[in-house]
Design an enzyme around this catalytic site. Structure first.
Site, PDB file in Angstrom:
ATOM      1  N   LYS A 152       8.668  -8.474   8.078  1.00  0.00           N
ATOM      2  CA  LYS A 152       7.278  -8.766   8.452  1.00  0.00           C
ATOM      3  C   LYS A 152       7.234  -9.375   9.850  1.00  0.00           C
ATOM      4  O   LYS A 152       8.128 -10.158  10.215  1.00  0.00           O
ATOM      5  CB  LYS A 152       6.668  -9.718   7.414  1.00  0.00           C
ATOM      6  N   SER A 194      -1.133 -10.474   3.076  1.00  0.00           N
ATOM      7  CA  SER A 194      -1.006 -10.062   4.457  1.00  0.00           C
ATOM      8  C   SER A 194       0.275  -9.270   4.741  1.00  0.00           C
ATOM      9  O   SER A 194       0.420  -8.746   5.848  1.00  0.00           O
ATOM     10  CB  SER A 194      -1.045 -11.292   5.369  1.00  0.00           C
ATOM     11  N   SER A 202       0.416 -13.486  -0.347  1.00  0.00           N
ATOM     12  CA  SER A 202       0.606 -12.400   0.625  1.00  0.00           C
ATOM     13  C   SER A 202       1.791 -11.484   0.351  1.00  0.00           C
ATOM     14  O   SER A 202       1.915 -10.444   0.994  1.00  0.00           O
ATOM     15  CB  SER A 202       0.728 -12.972   2.035  1.00  0.00           C
TER      16      SER A 202
END
Lengths: 89, 432
Positions: free
Chosen positions: B37, B112, B136
Site C-alpha cells: 500500500k 482505504s 481499511s
C-alpha cells in the site's frame, strides 16, 4: 451550529486554506458531521482508562542515521545545505 | 537475488507504481511478488499516500514490515492505490483516480486499502500489505472477496507507515486465502525497537481447522439497523456452518457500539490534524513560495496538495481539539473508547471470538455515496476493533447480487492465531 465564519476560522487555525467558493459546502458537511458527534453527549463516565502506561525511550546515545544529503533529499527547497522556509515575520 | 518480470494488465487502477523487475531472494516468501500500500515507505520507490502533496517523494528507508518481507525473499511488485492518506472507505479519494472492483468495475473496491485488495482479487499478486485504521484492510477484503487481517495493535511495527492516526492504525496482510494471510503475518509480526508501541509477540502459527468447543459471541448490534438483511442472512448462514464444525454460539450485546463511530471519527481526525501538519511544502511536498509569509505559503501548499476529504478531516480534528470543544468531543471520545474496551473484555471473558458481518452492505457503486457522513456510517461494524486494539479478520462467506460478503471474526488481544483458525475452519469446511 457551526457558521461559515467558524469554518473559515478553523481553516485558518489548521492552515488548510479555504476558498470562498467552497465555504458553503464545507460548512454544510461540517454541521452534519458535528451534529452526529453530539451523540457523545450521552456517554457516561469520566474514566479514560489511564493505566500503568509509561514512555519507552531509548538510551541517549548517538546512533547511525541518514547522511545529510539523503535526509534533505525530499525537502521542498534547499539553500547551503539547509531546508529553505518561508519567512515567519 | 533473482529478478522477476512483473507487468500486470492493471485494468483496475490498482497500482500507483509498478516495479517491472523486482528482485526476490530466498526465504519463506521466496520469489513471491508482494504489493505494498502506498502509505508504507519503500526505499527508492515513490510513496505518495495517493496524494498530490507527496508526488515525487522517494523514501530513503524501508518500513520495518517491508524490510521483513524483503528479507523473507519476496519481491516488492509495486505500490497500490488507496484513499488519500488512508482517509476513506472506497478508494475514490485517491488523487490519482479511483480503483475499480475486479468483481464489478462499476463498484468500489472498498477502502482505504482498495488497491491492495483489487491487486489480489484480480490475481495480479498473491499477497499484499494493507493498513487498517478503522477497517481499511477488512472493508476492501470483504468488498473484493479476499481475506484480510487487522492484527492486534502493536504486533506489527508501524515504523515507516506514514502516520494518519497512530493510536488506531496497523499494517496487516491481505491474500486470496487464509493460509497466505497467515504466512505473510508470520513474516511481518514481531518486535521492532524503532516503534515504541511494538510488542515482542512473534507469530509462528500454522492454521488449524479444528474449532470444536470454540465459543462464538454474536453481538446483536452487528445485525441491527443499517445492516442489509440480505448481507445479514449470508453471514448468519456462515455462522451456522461454524456451528456444524463444532463451535457453539452465544447471543451477546455491545452497548457501547452506539458511540463507537463518533468516538472513532473524533479521535482519528484529531490525530490526523497533528500528523499531517508536517506536509507543508517545506519538509515534504512541492517547494513553496519562500517570499510569502509562513502561513500564506503553508496554506497555499496545503490547499493545492490535499484533496477535500483530507482537508475536511484536518479541520474536524482541529475543531475537536480546539479550546472550548475539547471536553465535549475529544475527552468524551476517549471515555467512549474505554467503554468499548471494557465491553469487549467483558464479552471475551465468556466467549473466544465474536462474529458478524464485516460491512453492512455489499460494495456500493462508484459515486453512490457523495455525502461524507453517509460514507462514514459504512464503517460502523469495523471501527470498534480499532478503538479496542484487538485482532479481526474478514473472510469471504458468500454473495449477494453476485458481490462478495465478508464474515468478520474478532478476537482477544494477541489471539490473532485464534481468529485465523476460525477463518481457516470456515474457509476449509464452510462451503455447503
Amino acid at each position: 451550529m457551526v457558521s461559515e465564519k467558524d469554518v473559515e476560522h478553523i481553516g485558518e487555525l489548521a492552515d488548510i486554506g479555504i476558498d470562498a467558493a467552497e465555504l458553503a459546502t464545507f460548512t454544510g458537511q461540517f454541521n452534519a458531521i458535528v451534529e452526529y458527534f453530539d451523540v457523545l453527549d450521552k456517554v457516561r463516565g469520566d474514566d479514560t482508562g489511564a493505566r500503568d502506561l509509561y514512555n519507552i525511550l531509548r538510551e541517549d546515545k548517538v546512533e547511525p542515521s541518514l547522511p545529510h544529503d539523503v535526509a534533505l533529499g525530499n525537502a521542498g527547497a534547499q539553500e547551503d545545505g539547509f531546508i529553505k522556509a518561508p519567512r515567519v515575520m | 537475488m533473482s529478478a522477476l518480470r512483473f507487468e500486470p494488465d492493471d485494468k483496475y487502477n490498482a497500482f500507483l507504481a509498478v516495479c517491472k523487475e523486482p528482485k526476490g531472494g530466498s526465504g519463506k516468501l521466496s520469489g513471491i511478488p508482494v504489493a505494498v500500500k502506498d502509505n508504507i515507505s519503500t526505499q527508492g520507490i515513490e510513496t505518495t499516500c495517493a496524494s498530490k502533496i507527496l508526488k515525487g517523494y522517494i523514501p530513503p528507508y524501508d518500513a520495518h514490515a517491508v524490510a521483513l518481507v524483503k528479507s523473507a525473499g519476496a519481491a516488492i511488485a509495486g505500490k497500490t492505490n488507496m484513499d488519500e492518506f488512508g482517509m476513506g472507505t472506497s478508494t475514490e479519494n485517491s488523487a490519482f483516480g479511483p480503483t475499480l472492483n475486479p468483481r464489478d468495475t462499476g463498484r468500489v473496491p472498498g477502502g482505504s486499502s482498495g488497491g491492495s485488495a483489487a491487486a489480489v482479487a484480480a490475481g495480479m499478486v498473491r499477497m499484499a500489505l494493507g493498513t487498517d485504521t478503522g477497517g481499511s484492510i477488512r472493508c476492501p477484503a470483504a468488498f473484493c472477496g479476499i481475506v484480510g487481517l487487522k492484527p492486534t495493535y502493536g504486533r506489527v511495527s508501524r515504523y515507516g507507515l506514514i502516520a494518519y492516526a497512530n493510536s488506531l492504525e496497523t499494517i496487516g496482510p491481505m491474500a486470496a486465502n487464509v493460509s497466505d494471510v497467515s504466512l505473510l503475518m508470520s513474516v511481518i509480526a514481531g518486535h521492532d525497537k524503532h516503534d515504541a508501541t511494538s510488542q515482542d509477540r512473534p507469530y509462528t502459527h500454522t492454521p488449524s481447522a479444528d474449532i470444536k468447543g470454540t465459543r462464538i459471541g454474536i453481538p446483536q448490534e452487528y445485525f441491527g439497523a443499517g445492516v442489509d438483511p440480505a448481507v445479514a442472512a449470508v453471514v448468519k448462514k456462515a455462522i451456522g456452518r461454524l456451528e456444524e464444525l463444532g463451535a457453539t454460539t452465544v447471543p451477546c450485546s455491545i452497548p457501547s457500539m452506539e458511540y463507537a463511530l463518533a468516538a472513532y471519527y473524533v479521535i482519528c481526525t484529531s490525530e490526523a490534524s497533528s500528523n499531517l501538519a508536517r506536509f507543508d511544502g517545506v519538509r515534504y511536498g512541492p517547494a513553496v513560495e519562500t517570499k510569502k509569509s509562513w502561513h500564506a505559503a503553508f496554506q497555499d501548499a496545503r490547499r493545492e496538495g490535499f484533496g477535500p476529504e483530507v482537508r475536511r478531516r484536518i479541520m474536524l480534528g482541529t475543531f475537536a481539539l480546539s479550546s472550548g470543544y475539547y471536553g465535549k468531543y475529544y475527552a468524551k471520545a476517549q471515555v467512549a473508547r474505554e467503554n468499548i474496551r471494557k465491553d469487549f473484555a467483558r464479552l471475551f471473558a465468556d466467549v473466544d471470538v465474536l462474529c458478524g458481518p464485516t460491512m453492512p452492505t455489499i460494495a456500493f457503486r462508484l459515486g453512490e455515496k457523495s455525502d461524507p457522513l453517509s460514507m462514514y456510517l459504512s464503517d460502523i461494524l469495523t471501527v470498534p476493533v480499532n478503538l479496542a486494539g484487538i485482532p479481526a479478520i474478514s473472510v469471504p462467506c458468500g454473495t449477494v447480487q453476485d458481490m462478495p460478503v465478508g464474515l468478520q471474526i474478532m478476537g482477544r488481544p494477541f489471539e490473532d492465531e485464534r481468529v485465523i483458525d476460525v477463518a481457516y475452519a470456515y474457509e476449509q469446511g464452510g462451503q455447503p
